[in-house]
Motif scaffolding. Structure first.
Motif, short mmCIF file in Angstrom:
data_model
loop_
_atom_site.label_atom_id
_atom_site.label_comp_id
_atom_site.label_asym_id
_atom_site.label_seq_id
_atom_site.Cartn_x
_atom_site.Cartn_y
_atom_site.Cartn_z
N PHE B 43 0.84 -1.16 0.12
CA PHE B 43 0.11 -0.21 -0.03
C PHE B 43 0.92 1.08 0.05
N LYS B 44 2.05 1.10 0.30
CA LYS B 44 3.06 2.44 -0.02
C LYS B 44 3.53 2.36 -1.30
N GLN B 45 3.31 1.58 -2.20
CA GLN B 45 3.76 1.30 -3.46
C GLN B 45 2.69 2.24 -4.52
N ILE B 46 3.20 3.44 -4.70
CA ILE B 46 2.23 4.30 -5.62
C ILE B 46 2.64 4.14 -7.15
N HIS B 47 3.76 3.42 -7.29
CA HIS B 47 4.15 3.55 -8.82
C HIS B 47 3.64 2.05 -9.26
N LYS B 48 3.75 2.04 -10.49
CA LYS B 48 3.06 0.78 -11.29
C LYS B 48 4.15 -0.20 -11.41
N PHE B 49 3.67 -1.40 -11.35
CA PHE B 49 4.64 -2.48 -11.18
C PHE B 49 5.11 -3.14 -12.31
N PHE B 50 6.39 -3.69 -12.50
CA PHE B 50 7.04 -4.20 -13.56
C PHE B 50 6.54 -5.84 -13.75
N GLY B 51 6.98 -6.50 -15.07
CA GLY B 51 6.48 -7.71 -15.14
C GLY B 51 5.79 -7.69 -16.35
N CYS B 396 14.10 2.57 -23.46
CA CYS B 396 14.14 1.30 -22.39
C CYS B 396 15.40 0.60 -22.72
N THR B 397 16.61 0.63 -22.05
CA THR B 397 17.62 0.35 -22.61
C THR B 397 18.47 -1.05 -22.00
N GLN B 398 17.79 -1.38 -21.02
CA GLN B 398 18.48 -2.52 -20.12
C GLN B 398 17.31 -3.59 -20.19
N ASN B 399 17.99 -4.73 -19.77
CA ASN B 399 17.17 -6.15 -20.05
C ASN B 399 16.55 -6.31 -18.61
N ILE B 400 15.19 -5.87 -18.49
CA ILE B 400 14.53 -5.83 -17.18
C ILE B 400 13.16 -6.59 -17.79
N PRO B 401 12.63 -7.51 -16.72
CA PRO B 401 11.46 -8.36 -17.00
C PRO B 401 10.29 -7.30 -16.90
N CYS B 402 9.86 -6.99 -18.06
CA CYS B 402 8.59 -6.06 -18.24
C CYS B 402 8.10 -5.98 -19.65
N ASN B 403 6.75 -6.33 -19.89
CA ASN B 403 6.35 -6.16 -21.33
C ASN B 403 5.03 -5.42 -21.44
N ILE B 414 5.04 -2.10 -31.14
CA ILE B 414 6.04 -2.42 -30.31
C ILE B 414 6.02 -3.88 -29.94
N THR B 415 7.15 -4.43 -29.93
CA THR B 415 7.41 -5.76 -29.64
C THR B 415 8.49 -6.12 -28.73
N VAL B 416 8.09 -6.86 -27.78
CA VAL B 416 9.07 -7.39 -26.70
C VAL B 416 9.32 -8.72 -27.20
N GLY B 417 8.38 -9.45 -27.38
CA GLY B 417 8.75 -10.78 -27.90
C GLY B 417 8.53 -11.88 -26.68
N GLY B 418 8.84 -13.11 -26.95
CA GLY B 418 8.73 -14.20 -26.01
C GLY B 418 9.48 -13.73 -24.76
N ASN B 419 10.68 -13.43 -24.89
CA ASN B 419 11.58 -13.28 -23.69
C ASN B 419 11.13 -12.05 -23.07
N VAL B 421 12.35 -10.02 -20.89
CA VAL B 421 13.56 -9.21 -20.88
C VAL B 421 14.18 -8.44 -22.05
N THR B 422 13.76 -8.76 -23.06
CA THR B 422 14.27 -8.32 -24.21
C THR B 422 13.85 -6.79 -24.46
N LEU B 423 14.58 -5.99 -25.30
CA LEU B 423 14.34 -4.62 -25.23
C LEU B 423 13.22 -4.31 -26.17
N PRO B 424 12.23 -3.49 -25.91
CA PRO B 424 11.27 -3.39 -26.89
C PRO B 424 11.65 -2.57 -28.15
N VAL B 425 11.20 -3.16 -29.54
CA VAL B 425 11.56 -2.85 -30.56
C VAL B 425 10.30 -1.90 -31.09
#
Lengths: 108, 528, 375
Positions: B43-51, B396-403, B414-419, B421-425
């Motif tokens: 409830f402290k986390q007012i930001h949007k989550f990744f993944g 978005c320039t680092q491989n982080i788990p988010c799509n 926009i395509t991230v693909g199956g992986n 953590v891939t950078l969006p294209v």
């Protein structure tokens, strides 16, 4: 478990400019006192705690346990991983005697 | 003595997930939490989550908390609040403080999900009022609605330092500096970038020398450190501050596990002593599980999955769920958890410096040292293309788990693909319609819509904005570049606040054409 | 460094540390071997800190009286560490006529042994400690009893012995004692073999595992001891406290916290494991006991509870002896949960036995061969 020769050379105690800095806030134990205790043979955080009370106050070392461990490791020249963690003991938070004394479901 | 099939200690993300998962399988479950409200840190986390969707990506922490709580309640989980678990004893018995009494409960299985506490750092003046954990500052702001201070210095460039730093800005504090003793930013580049573009200076390889003040903090001195972490004389810099936030990591709250006699070990150097657990979180004591931060510091999305893994395992162990069902469910949950463990911030990469993305792009050293990408670097990445007409610029320039960006675009630009953590294209041929869904979907606030030439020598830039009050249409302000430098005047031409954007507002402004690929923040007031 | 010394002490609890200290004062080369990673991690760091003469087994009374006369009052000065010794007397409280009868029995027996202890009524008890509940009807009073900080006393002896040149090795578990030509001489540990002219075994419950290697056994069992400590409070009273029912005992420490021990009745039924398990029922029961006698303490917060194992001997008094069967070996174990108060005296005797001196007190009641089956 590893044998720890308490007579081994760890160098002389030398005063440092930040010796007055408080490390355990609850019991007001300074970095200098901790370092001196180590040179007096308290070769781990448990013995330092028992000797100086750091980590024995209201917060039970929640803040300083890690800090004390780091000081011990540095003073002895070992990695922190070689030093065991503080023990966990009930109660996890301080509880008044009168509350501990009254158990739910017990005849008053 | 009241007995439950499962007792969960801690009603945070992992505890509630564990409870809901187990209760859905028919277990009688109780959750105990010492706080007045459930949800732990959620409830402290007012930001949007990744993944991704399965991780509830792009939802804000408090909404995930509300959802989770509802699920637990619907499954019949009993949640005891203001319930301090004082001890964990033999035979999985807990003693709990409930109001003015203590009560004893036993569980056939117990899941410890007590989370973590903030580490502290000592320096001259560290005990002065005004020095606080970043998490404490976050609680003050987001739970108690109290501003921690006016002028703040943040120590720690991990995700906690970056996220809380940004939230301090949102709360109206001035963030005078973001400092870290490490030579590189520890958290996600996108979190760093959104702080840096507001003009906050980053001081890497710096630490706090001392805090000043008699009754409370009135100033702070930082200094540059050498390779042995010693402050280089003469490198000191001083700031007037009333608050110093410390975000130097978390320690798992393992007290109850220690009391119970679980085996603990240091899994990695400096990670602290953690419970030795099986793949499903079972400790050295049969039927006693650890889930979430207490079993190793990660983040809330992993904690929720670990909770579910422990929950379904307890259900299997007690014979409430058939082995095949447990195995199938575990496979799904484990796959989801593994996805979060991918990328350059994966637990296995902790302490290592990753210089190239999985695709082979260089990781920006500017981003790692200053918190932002240099203008000339940005076009090297696959999400950034300089084309005519309106188009997204995905920084978005680092491989982080988010799509979520991939799913947000109705035109499939926009395509991230199956992986995950891939950078969006960005595919310029797909035909961006400028709807702005991608901006709002990006938890890292790293997507912008740009039309590099709208005529009259102007470019239009649309940025995500989570600062209030929002600017007015027609309002002129300063355009800031990625480094937070004022580079020109920007006039707001549109402000969009749509429910589906979930409190991320889209602010469109115009700037001189040559600034279209540089301006990334809008600030009220003259461009000076 | 050579592994040969004059005396090896096995077990770095307070008895072992104090023995090492007395031996170094004799100018001897001493090695102390400790299984745990920590000095004084057993009963020495887990007891209630009583330096109590009243309520003692008659056999132990001379030992503790000797210590209270000769060691405790000057211990802080001698060791260079404040061991927080308070000699403010011991109040053993009773609430019923049966309690008073129990107290009278204890008092008579101790007085017969030459101890200054007597029965007092509620008013007199209340004059000594104004915070007593009015449920108390009488007490036994021993003005020369007291308490000290067991953590500090244990480490103070360690520190002083180490300064005097004793070599302490923690994390070295003794596997066996080996005889050489009929005399106990070698100590095999997980960290190599050590050798000495005499071996003093002060390893608490662990002693039997080691004694087995030379064919000896002390009849003792583990019994649990549970304690708790409160947050600090302004100074209220510094007497050592106990009750006729022995449901709790304790004192206020120099720091301001109250340290109490309590009993549940389940103590002898403990299972030995890695750490002594605190039980869920102990602290609530102890708190109820305390509040009935000292209502003023009810709002004090408990910050920590813990448990330890006592080496409870068959007849509840220790073995302090150099058994004839194994020359070169000295045994000091089976202190049965009341070793702290008598530790200086026990240690001085053990040090004397180790070098074949006459002992300061008669030890015939503590001899090992008292367990031999009589024919």
């Amino acid at each position: 478990m590893s044998a720890n020769d308490r007579s081994r050379e760890i160098g002389e105690f030398t005063a440092a400019p930040d010796d007055d800095m408080i490390v355990c806030r609850c019991e007001e134990v300074t970095k200098g006192e901790i370092r001196r205790a180590i040179h007096d043979g308290m070769f781990n955080a448990h013995e330092v705690r028992r000797f100086l009370r750091c980590g024995m106050g209201l917060c039970q070392g929640q803040t300083c346990a890690r800090l004390v461990k780091a000081i011990v490791a540095r003073e002895l020249g070992v990695s922190q991983g070689e030093l065991e963690d503080a023990t966990g003991r009930a109660p996890a938070r301080p509880i008044e005697m009168r509350i501990f004394a009254s158990e739910r479901g017990r005849d008053e | 003595m009241t007995r439950y099939d499962l007792i969960v200690v801690g009603a945070g993300p992992s505890g509630l997930s564990a409870a809901a998962e187990a209760a859905a399988n028919g277990l009688k479950v109780a959750v105990f939490d010492e706080n007045a409200r459930p949800g732990g840190q959620l409830f402290k986390q007012i930001h949007k989550f990744f993944g991704s969707k399965e991780h509830k990506a792009k939802l804000r922490g408090y909404d995930i908390g509300t959802e989770l709580l509802k699920e637990a309640q619907e499954q019949g989980v009993e949640v005891y609040l203001n319930a301090v678990v004082a001890g964990l004893y033999a035979d999985k018995e807990i003693v709990v403080r409930l109001g003015e009494k203590v009560a004893h409960f036993k569980g056939d299985t117990v899941i410890i999900a007590t989370g973590a506490s903030e580490n502290m750092l000592t320096f001259e003046g560290w005990t002065l009022p005004g020095v606080m954990g970043a998490g404490a500052a976050q609680t003050m702001m987001n739970i108690n609605r109290v501003k921690p201070g006016e002028r703040v210095l943040m120590l720690g460039s991990g995700n906690v330092g970056l996220v809380v730093g940004f939230q301090l800005l949102q709360a109206g504090c001035e963030l005078v500096a973001l400092v870290d003793a490490a030579p590189r930013v520890g958290g996600y580049g996108v979190h760093a970038a959104k702080v840096a573009r507001t003009g906050v200076p980053f001081y890497l390889s710096h630490t706090i020398v001392k805090a000043e003040g008699t009754d409370r903090v009135t100033g702070v001195t930082i200094g540059e450190v050498d390779s042995k972490w010693q402050v280089i004389p003469g490198s000191e810099k001083r700031f007037d501050v009333d608050t110093i936030c410390i975000a130097v990591g978390l320690s798992s709250s393992t007290q109850l596990l220690k009391m119970a006699g679980c085996e603990l070990a240091e899994r990695a150097a400096g990670a602290g002593y953690l419970p030795v657990c099986s793949d499903v979180g079972e400790t050295s004591i049969s039927g006693l599980y650890a889930a979430g931060d207490v079993s190793g510091i990660e983040e809330a999305s992993s904690a929720m999955l670990e909770g579910r893994i422990a929950g379904i395992s307890a259900a299997g162990k007690l014979g409430f769920a058939a082995q095949e069902a447990v195995t199938a469910r575990l496979a799904t949950l484990t796959t989801a958890l593994e996805a979060l463990h991918e990328g350059m911030f994966a637990p296995k990469n902790r302490g290592k410096s990753v210089d190239k993305t999985e695709e082979g792009y260089d990781v920006s050293t500017n981003l790692l040292k200053k918190g932002y990408l240099a203008d000339e670097e940005i076009t090297k990445y696959p999400g950034v293309k300089s084309v005519s007409g309106i188009h997204p610029v995905i920084e978005c320039t680092q491989n982080i788990p988010c799509n979520p960006c991939q799913d947000s675009c109705p035109k499939k630009c926009i395509t991230v693909g199956g992986n995950i953590v891939t950078l969006p294209v960005f595919d310029e041929k797909a035909g961006c319609i400028g709807c702005g869904q991608c901006i709002a979907a990006c938890s890292g606030q790293a997507i912008f819509l740009v039309n590099e030439d709208i005529g009259d020598g102007l470019a239009a830039v649309t940025i995500p904005s989570e600062f209030l009050p929002l600017p007015e249409k027609g309002e002129r302000g300063a355009a800031l570049d990625r480094a937070g430098n004022v580079i020109g005047t920007a006039e707001v031409t549109d402000v969009k606040s749509v429910k589906s954007f979930d409190h991320t507002n889209l602010v469109t402004f115009t700037v001189p054409k040559e600034l279209g690929m540089r301006a990334r923040f809008w600030r009220k007031g003259a461009a000076i | 460094m050579s592994n040969v010394s004059d005396v090896i002490v096995i077990g770095a609890g307070i008895i072992g540390n104090a023995t090492a200290y007395f031996l170094t004062k004799k100018g001897l080369k001493v090695t102390v071997l400790e299984k745990s990673e920590y000095i004084g991690n057993g009963g020495s760091s887990r007891n209630g800190g009583g330096v109590r003469q009243s309520g003692r087994h008659p056999a132990e009374l001379p030992l503790v009286m000797y210590g209270v006369k000769n060691y405790w009052p000057t211990l802080s000065e001698e060791l260079g560490t404040d061991v927080e010794y308070y000699q403010e007397g011991n109040l053993r409280l009773g609430k019923t006529p049966e309690h008073i009868k129990t107290l009278e029995g204890l008092t008579n027996s101790a007085a017969a042994g030459g101890l200054d202890v007597r029965m007092i009524d509620y008013d007199e008890a209340r004059a000594i400690c104004p915070y007593l509940s009015d449920e108390v009807i009488g007490a036994s009073w021993c003005p020369t009893d007291g308490h000290a900080n067991p953590l500090l006393a244990t480490l103070a002896y360690y520190r002083a012995a180490r300064r005097n040149g004793a070599r302490f090795i923690s994390g070295a578990e003794v596997v066996e004692i080996k005889k050489v030509a009929g005399r106990a001489r070698k100590v095999v540990t997980t960290d190599g073999v050590y050798e000495a002219d005499a071996i003093v075994l002060t390893a608490g419950l662990e002693s039997n595992r080691i004694l087995e290697s030379v064919g000896l056994r002390v009849p003792m069992n583990p019994a649990l001891l549970e304690c708790l400590v409160t947050e600090d409070s302004p100074p209220l009273f510094y007497q050592m406290l106990g009750t006729a029912m022995a449901d709790f005992y304790g004192h206020q420490s120099k720091h301001g916290s109250f340290v109490f021990g309590g009993t549940t009745g389940f103590e002898p039924y403990t299972t030995l494991g890695k750490t002594p398990p605190a039980t869920s029922s102990s602290a609530p029961g102890t708190c109820r006991g305390i509040i009935k006698y000292f209502p003023i303490l009810k709002d004090l917060k408990i910050v920590r509870t813990w448990a330890g194992w006592m080496d409870d001997c068959m007849d509840h008094i220790p073995v302090i002896d150099a058994p004839e069967e194994v020359p070169g070996l000295v045994i000091g174990c089976g202190f049965s949960g009341h070793g702290f108060g008598i530790s200086p005296t026990a240690a001085v005797i053990l040090s004397q036995l180790a070098v074949g001196e006459n002992t300061v007190l008669d030890i015939s009641k503590f001899k090992y061969d008292r367990f031999k089956v009589r024919t």
